[in-house]
Design a protein around this motif. Structure first.
Motif, PDB file in Angstrom:
ATOM      1  N   VAL A  25       0.849  -1.196   0.000  1.00 57.36           N
ATOM      2  CA  VAL A  25       0.000   0.000   0.000  1.00 57.36           C
ATOM      3  C   VAL A  25       0.879   1.238   0.000  1.00 57.36           C
ATOM      4  N   LEU A  26       0.625   2.140  -0.944  1.00 63.07           N
ATOM      5  CA  LEU A  26       1.350   3.404  -1.003  1.00 63.07           C
ATOM      6  C   LEU A  26       0.372   4.541  -0.752  1.00 63.07           C
ATOM      7  N   ASN A  27       0.626   5.316   0.285  1.00 62.97           N
ATOM      8  CA  ASN A  27      -0.202   6.489   0.564  1.00 62.97           C
ATOM      9  C   ASN A  27       0.442   7.710  -0.074  1.00 62.97           C
ATOM     10  N   LEU A  28      -0.261   8.320  -1.018  1.00 61.57           N
ATOM     11  CA  LEU A  28       0.265   9.485  -1.733  1.00 61.57           C
ATOM     12  C   LEU A  28      -0.502  10.733  -1.309  1.00 61.57           C
ATOM     13  N   SER A  29      -0.211  11.204  -0.118  1.00 60.52           N
ATOM     14  CA  SER A  29      -0.800  12.451   0.373  1.00 60.52           C
ATOM     15  C   SER A  29       0.029  13.612  -0.163  1.00 60.52           C
ATOM     16  N   LEU A  30      -0.125  13.832  -1.448  1.00 58.09           N
ATOM     17  CA  LEU A  30       0.650  14.847  -2.163  1.00 58.09           C
ATOM     18  C   LEU A  30      -0.075  15.147  -3.469  1.00 58.09           C
ATOM     19  N   GLY A  31       0.357  16.170  -4.152  1.00 64.61           N
ATOM     20  CA  GLY A  31      -0.304  16.487  -5.412  1.00 64.61           C
ATOM     21  C   GLY A  31       0.435  17.537  -6.206  1.00 64.61           C
ATOM     22  N   SER A  32       0.108  17.570  -7.487  1.00 65.39           N
ATOM     23  CA  SER A  32       0.738  18.501  -8.408  1.00 65.39           C
ATOM     24  C   SER A  32      -0.288  18.924  -9.456  1.00 65.39           C
ATOM     25  N   PHE A  33      -0.110  20.112 -10.002  1.00 67.16           N
ATOM     26  CA  PHE A  33      -0.948  20.544 -11.112  1.00 67.16           C
ATOM     27  C   PHE A  33      -0.500  19.902 -12.426  1.00 67.16           C
ATOM     28  N   ILE A  34       0.644  19.242 -12.406  1.00 63.58           N
ATOM     29  CA  ILE A  34       1.238  18.705 -13.630  1.00 63.58           C
ATOM     30  C   ILE A  34       0.760  17.286 -13.905  1.00 63.58           C
ATOM     31  N   ASN A  35       0.226  17.092 -15.107  1.00 62.95           N
ATOM     32  CA  ASN A  35      -0.171  15.766 -15.557  1.00 62.95           C
ATOM     33  C   ASN A  35       1.089  15.062 -16.064  1.00 62.95           C
TER      34      ASN A  35
END
Length: 211
Positions: A25-35
């Protein structure tokens, strides 16, 4: 809160499922505007290793009304909403407040799969004591889903990643999330009335559904 390059995130994802680590399980509590196609490919590779990735949907409704980034799409969570990608191991997680209303800060787009508590969440320090200030955001909601997935793998280490997603979404409570307020909105990134996805995470039922 922090900043890093997409390449660093991808390296971390790849390391997590590499030999000797083999995270489920990988928790990705992150984000970017870049696709980022590289990030998309990394999550696809995670699926090939039969692991689940849980991504926070973003908090872009924190921006003031009229801001260019108000409700702007966040990646990698948004990959979950693109049926063409067929990322059956990725779960995009939005947030509800204490009244089970879709959280006013949470990005409200069609890619959200499920919601979990994301307001006034107690968190712990490394020594086990509780932080004085309660936290909030979709980054706090995603770990509820990740923890549920981990418990499902604990029950059955051989369950398929796509099945983990299926059971989590299939047991969600539709009545556990009230639709987001549609105003204010954005012409570029309109607020989606269906942003609750399948509904509120039901930890117990998801575990019971796991064979």
């Amino acid at each position: 809160t922090g900043h890093c390059r997409d390449s660093s995130v991808v390296m971390g994802i790849c390391y997590a499922v590499s030999k000797g680590v083999q995270a489920k399980v990988l928790n990705l509590s992150l984000g970017s505007f870049i696709n980022s196609p590289i990030a998309e490919g990394a999550i696809r590779d995670v699926g090939l290793e039969n692991a689940v990735a849980v991504a926070s949907a973003g908090n872009t409704r924190e921006f003031p009304e009229g801001h260019v980034d108000y409700n702007r799409t966040i990646y990698p969570a948004a990959f979950a909403g693109d049926a063409r990608l067929r990322l059956e191991n990725l779960i995009s997680t939005g947030a509800v407040d204490q009244s089970l209303q879709y959280a006013s800060f949470a990005t409200a787009n069609k890619f959200v799969d499920i919601v979990a508590p994301g307001e006034s969440v107690a968190t712990f320090k490394r020594d086990g004591s509780v932080f004085t200030n309660l936290g909030g955001g979709t980054s706090y909601a995603a770990p509820f889903v990740s923890g549920t997935a981990a418990l499902m793998y604990s029950k059955n280490p051989n369950v398929a990643a796509r099945a983990v997603k299926k059971y989590i979404l299939g047991t969600a409570q539709a009545s556990g999330c009230s639709a987001p307020n549609l105003t204010p909105s954005s012409l570029m990134f309109p607020t989606d009335a269906n942003a609750c996805g399948r509904g509120l995470l039901n930890v117990s039922d998801a575990i019971k559904a796991t064979p």
